[in-house]
Design a protein around this motif. Structure first.
Motif, PDB file in Angstrom:
ATOM      1  N   PHE A 129      -2.107  10.093  10.607  1.00  0.00           N
ATOM      2  CA  PHE A 129      -2.677  10.998   9.608  1.00  0.00           C
ATOM      3  C   PHE A 129      -2.979  10.280   8.297  1.00  0.00           C
ATOM      4  N   ALA A 130      -2.383   9.114   8.085  1.00  0.00           N
ATOM      5  CA  ALA A 130      -2.669   8.354   6.864  1.00  0.00           C
ATOM      6  C   ALA A 130      -4.130   7.919   6.806  1.00  0.00           C
ATOM      7  N   ARG A 131      -4.779   7.861   7.952  1.00  0.00           N
ATOM      8  CA  ARG A 131      -6.182   7.428   7.995  1.00  0.00           C
ATOM      9  C   ARG A 131      -7.156   8.596   7.881  1.00  0.00           C
ATOM     10  N   LEU A 170       0.443   8.561  -1.001  1.00  0.00           N
ATOM     11  CA  LEU A 170       0.198   7.162  -0.661  1.00  0.00           C
ATOM     12  C   LEU A 170      -0.048   7.074   0.845  1.00  0.00           C
ATOM     13  N   ALA A 171      -1.221   6.633   1.222  1.00  0.00           N
ATOM     14  CA  ALA A 171      -1.592   6.533   2.630  1.00  0.00           C
ATOM     15  C   ALA A 171      -1.312   5.114   3.114  1.00  0.00           C
ATOM     16  N   SER A 172      -0.317   4.966   3.969  1.00  0.00           N
ATOM     17  CA  SER A 172       0.091   3.649   4.437  1.00  0.00           C
ATOM     18  C   SER A 172      -1.010   2.982   5.237  1.00  0.00           C
ATOM     19  N   GLU A 173      -1.156   1.670   5.076  1.00  0.00           N
ATOM     20  CA  GLU A 173      -2.169   0.922   5.818  1.00  0.00           C
ATOM     21  C   GLU A 173      -1.693   0.524   7.201  1.00  0.00           C
ATOM     22  N   LYS A 230       1.812  -1.388   1.078  1.00  0.00           N
ATOM     23  CA  LYS A 230       0.373  -1.411   0.908  1.00  0.00           C
ATOM     24  C   LYS A 230      -0.199  -0.086   1.361  1.00  0.00           C
ATOM     25  N   GLY A 231      -1.171   0.402   0.621  1.00  0.00           N
ATOM     26  CA  GLY A 231      -1.816   1.644   1.010  1.00  0.00           C
ATOM     27  C   GLY A 231      -2.637   2.212  -0.133  1.00  0.00           C
TER      28      GLY A 231
END
Length: 456
Positions: A385-387, A404-407, A429-430
């Motif tokens: 779902f982060a993407r 914060l959307a994790s990479e 990172k994100g």
């Protein structure tokens, strides 16, 4: 020096083996297969032999490309294994979605501990691991009687790799009824059922249980001294990097088949077990207020075979029409366990508008979960779902806090790999997503909440 860690990640929908480079905190290799229970035998169960073959093939293939320095393990929760004295299955590994344990619900409810003792809500089917073991013992007393040890699921795979039996607190503390997070000991249920003697020793997630068994080293080509870590529950694997690196308050939203929200340093709030809130136990052994719903499963059901493309015009249309999806597509768990899903103002919507509405629904369900556990500070979204930019933006709008959307492709893999690392803090990172300035986003969130409340 331990640099490349192979992570065995057994999820409810997919099984993966990822190679994590600790120097860059990134996945550099990945093998994946679909995972589904099988229906033959006495009840639906996990095909552990197929998973085992996949795991060994993946380890061998990855090791041919890049030397594996260590192995770590993470799996879904609500799963335990009964093994005999030879380490073989005493009974098949029960699928937690099997309805069989519900047949003994009245008897089980009479002996299970209170929420105040375990932080475990009463859940349907086999989602309480204690209910699974209770059902298995009552229905299959002879086979249960052959069990020499009870293991949580990550540690079952560790046993197969090392020959060492163990349990671990993140899986024991995952709505099982088996663990008292306040006392860091087994619950009264374990003693009532006389299971304590069967419980393998509790070991820290980062413990090196031993090297890989010699026969497996020969089969896979791994160094015979390759260490195997005890392992941990998947949602707690997503949480671990942030426990080591981030300053509270914050929350972590681990997305997969389940969307699990965990609050660290948030507001004190009374948890409501009727709405699928619970107390997880993190890899450091501390209680963590948590809430969850089956968001990944809902996403798959709602978008199967359809395009995930959308346009700004699609978003504008949804906002103008107030097209809503109300909970719950998957019933029996989550913050609205008894609500039936409903679409509002959805006649004639196209695929892009449908995808956006589903994404918003999942974000608003997640925001509800965060509210229920007193979350504060930024929400860190791990997993697929982060993407989804619509999900992260609506989550920021609904919570009025940054997301914060994790990479990382699989946040669980990074966290599980960290068990093999001696380093402390890491730099995450994100993308940072701030609450949108356009009031249409927050107005939409208010409309959704009002529609849910109006249904009672």
């Amino acid at each position: 020096m331990t640099r490349h860690v192979a992570v065995i990640d057994i999820g409810k929908t997919n099984a993966k083996v990822a190679l994590v480079d600790l120097a860059g905190m990134r996945e550099v290799a990945l093998r994946r297969m679909a995972n589904a229970p099988v229906a033959d035998g006495p009840y639906p169960h996990h095909d552990v032999e197929l998973l085992w073959s996949f795991t060994l093939d993946s380890l061998a293939g990855i090791n041919r490309e890049q030397r594996i320095d260590a192995i770590s393990i993470t799996t879904h929760g609500a799963t335990g294994v009964l093994v005999d004295a030879a380490g073989e299955l005493a009974l098949p590994v029960l699928d937690y979605e099997f309805t069989g344990p519900d047949a003994l619900a009245t008897d089980y409810d009479a002996i299970r501990p209170a929420f105040a003792e375990t932080g475990t809500p009463r859940l349907p089917v086999g989602l309480n691991l204690g209910a699974q073991f209770f059902w298995q013992q009552k229905r299959f007393p002879l086979e249960f009687g052959k069990a020499a040890a009870i293991l949580t699921y990550p540690q079952y795979w560790a046993l197969r790799l090392t020959g060492v039996a163990a349990n671990e607190v993140t899986s024991l503390g995952c709505h099982t009824d088996l663990w008292n997070p306040w006392k860091a000991d087994f619950s009264s249920l374990v003693d009532k059922m006389e299971w304590r003697r069967l419980m393998a020793p509790v070991r820290p997630a980062k413990d090196r249980l031993g090297p890989i068994l010699p026969a497996l080293a020969k089969l896979t080509g791994l160094d015979p001294q390759t260490p195997v870590l005890c392992g941990l529950h998947d949602s707690n694997a997503s949480l671990l990097p942030h426990l080591l690196s981030d300053r509270p308050p914050f929350s972590v939203v681990s997305t997969g088949t389940w969307v699990v929200s965990m609050a660290v340093g948030g507001n004190k709030i009374a948890l409501d077990p009727a709405r699928d809130t619970l107390v997880n136990v993190n890899a450091l052994g501390d209680p963590v207020p948590s809430a969850r719903f089956m968001g990944g499963r809902e996403f798959s059901l709602l978008t199967e075979g359809q395009s995930e493309d959308w346009t700004d015009e699609d978003i504008g249309t949804i906002f103008a029409r107030t097209t809503l999806l109300l909970p719950s597509t998957q019933q029996g768990s989550g913050p609205f366990p008894h609500h039936t899903a409903a679409w509002l103002n959805a006649d004639g919507i196209n695929n892009g508008q449908r995808f956006a509405t589903v994404s918003f629904y999942l974000a608003l369900m997640t925001a509800t979960c965060l509210d229920l556990i007193g979350a504060d500070g930024p929400a860190i979204v791990e997993g697929p779902f982060a993407r989804n930019r619509l999900f992260t933006r609506m989550l920021a709008a609904a919570t009025a806090r940054a997301v914060l959307a994790s990479e990382a492709a699989t946040g669980t893999s990074i966290g599980a790999a960290l068990l093999a690392s001696d380093q402390g803090k890491i730099q995450g990172k994100g993308e940072r997503v701030e609450p949108p300035a356009d009031p249409a986003w927050t107005n939409y969130a208010r409309s959704w909440r009002a529609a849910v409340e109006a249904r009672g």
